[in-house]
Design a protein around this motif. Structure first.
Motif: not given
Length: 329
Positions: A272-289
């Motif tokens: 579950l911690a990996e799921v959370e990390s991946r979700i946060i990473g995906a959203v941060h990628e959108v935010l950075n773009d």
């Protein structure tokens, strides 16, 4: 000559679909924020004119709320010697002319009234001139072609820019009941026009694939989450040499809000911690773009639709995790 082109500002509206728990200041997310940014850009970039291709004012809110920001911006543009040429759209076919008529000496011109094509000459401070032709929407619905009564612009020494508020349909399609003044790409060819600027569609796009370039500025600020990506105004540079006329156009993001979407595959993830990390990473990628594509710093909110896919033994726990993350500011 340098022009700043926009359409479908829909002043008086708020974007729909923003998360309520963020408690964003409505004054900062309103469509008028993009208009204020447009006025600042026009002044700072020393443009020769501002062109607006309809639906400046939203149909649902035509009272004092949108009129104040509009008139404030027009005053700033007038003080800087920047004229504004606009056509009316299906939302503001009546109110826009009243604003222009309120102060007939102000540099705010509504052209092509009542669906009659009109031609004006715009002169830059350096002496260059362009011809602007325009057709304003005559009412809230117009199923017929806007080209009735259209005649080629009179001979011009400079470039010709045409303003139109219409639905662009495919060559082989028939106009539907929701199409406003439908035209095809073929309809726009064959005229002595160097650039078409078309309002009504909310997705920004610049098309140079045909004989005559077509600029669809899109909505100045997104009205709902279906209008994804950057929104703002277009800086257009027109140049003329002995051999050719050139048109360069680029989108300048001005909207305070951006909607985006991304997908994430969680196949095989069992932590579950990996799921959370991946979700946060995906959203941060959108935010950075999004922030990387906002050099003017106008964004205050990026709203992202996240689609999760794949097979994972944690599927029962993911909805609660996503709900908690969505409410984390």
């Amino acid at each position: 000559m340098r022009l700043l082109c926009a359409s479908d500002l829909h002043l008086g509206r708020q974007p729909a679909g923003l998360p309520g728990h963020l408690a964003l200041d409505p004054a900062r997310t309103a469509t008028s924020a993009a208009w204020d940014a447009l006025v600042d850009l026009a002044r700072d970039a020393d443009v020769d004119a501002v062109l607006l291709a309809g639906n400046v004012i939203d149909r649902e809110n035509r009272s004092f709320e949108p009129l104040g920001p509009l008139e404030r911006g027009l005053t700033v543009l007038a003080q800087n010697g920047i004229p504004v040429y606009a056509i009316a759209g299906d939302h503001d076919f009546d109110v826009l002319r009243r604003i222009a008529d309120h102060d007939p000496v102000a540099p705010f011109h509504v052209i092509g009234r009542d669906g009659r094509w009109e031609q004006v000459t715009v002169e830059a401070s350096g002496g260059e001139t362009i011809t602007v032709v325009g057709w304003s929407a005559p009412g809230p619905a117009h199923p017929g072609t806007p080209f009735v009564g259209f005649t080629p612009p009179r001979q011009s020494d400079g470039p010709v820019v045409a303003l139109l508020h219409a639905s662009l349909i495919d060559e082989d399609d028939e106009a539907g009941p929701g199409d406003y003044a439908p035209v095809t790409r073929h309809d726009l060819g064959g005229w002595p026009v160097d650039l078409w600027v078309m309002g009504h569609g909310h997705s920004p796009h610049y098309d140079t694939d045909d004989v005559v370039p077509l600029l669809k500025p899109g909505s100045g600020s997104p009205l709902d989450r279906r209008e994804r990506g950057p929104h703002g105004a277009w800086m257009v540079d027109l140049a003329e040499t002995d051999d050719a006329r050139t048109v360069e156009a680029r989108l300048v993001p001005l909207a305070p809000v951006r909607f985006a979407a991304t997908e994430l595959d969680l196949t095989g993830v069992d932590d579950l911690a990996e799921v959370e990390s991946r979700i946060i990473g995906a959203v941060h990628e959108v935010l950075n773009d999004a922030t990387g594509d906002d050099p003017g710093g106008h964004l205050i909110c990026v709203s992202c639709d996240l689609t999760l896919r794949g097979q994972t033994p944690l599927h029962a726990h993911i909805p609660g995790l996503v709900d908690d993350l969505a409410r984390t500011v």
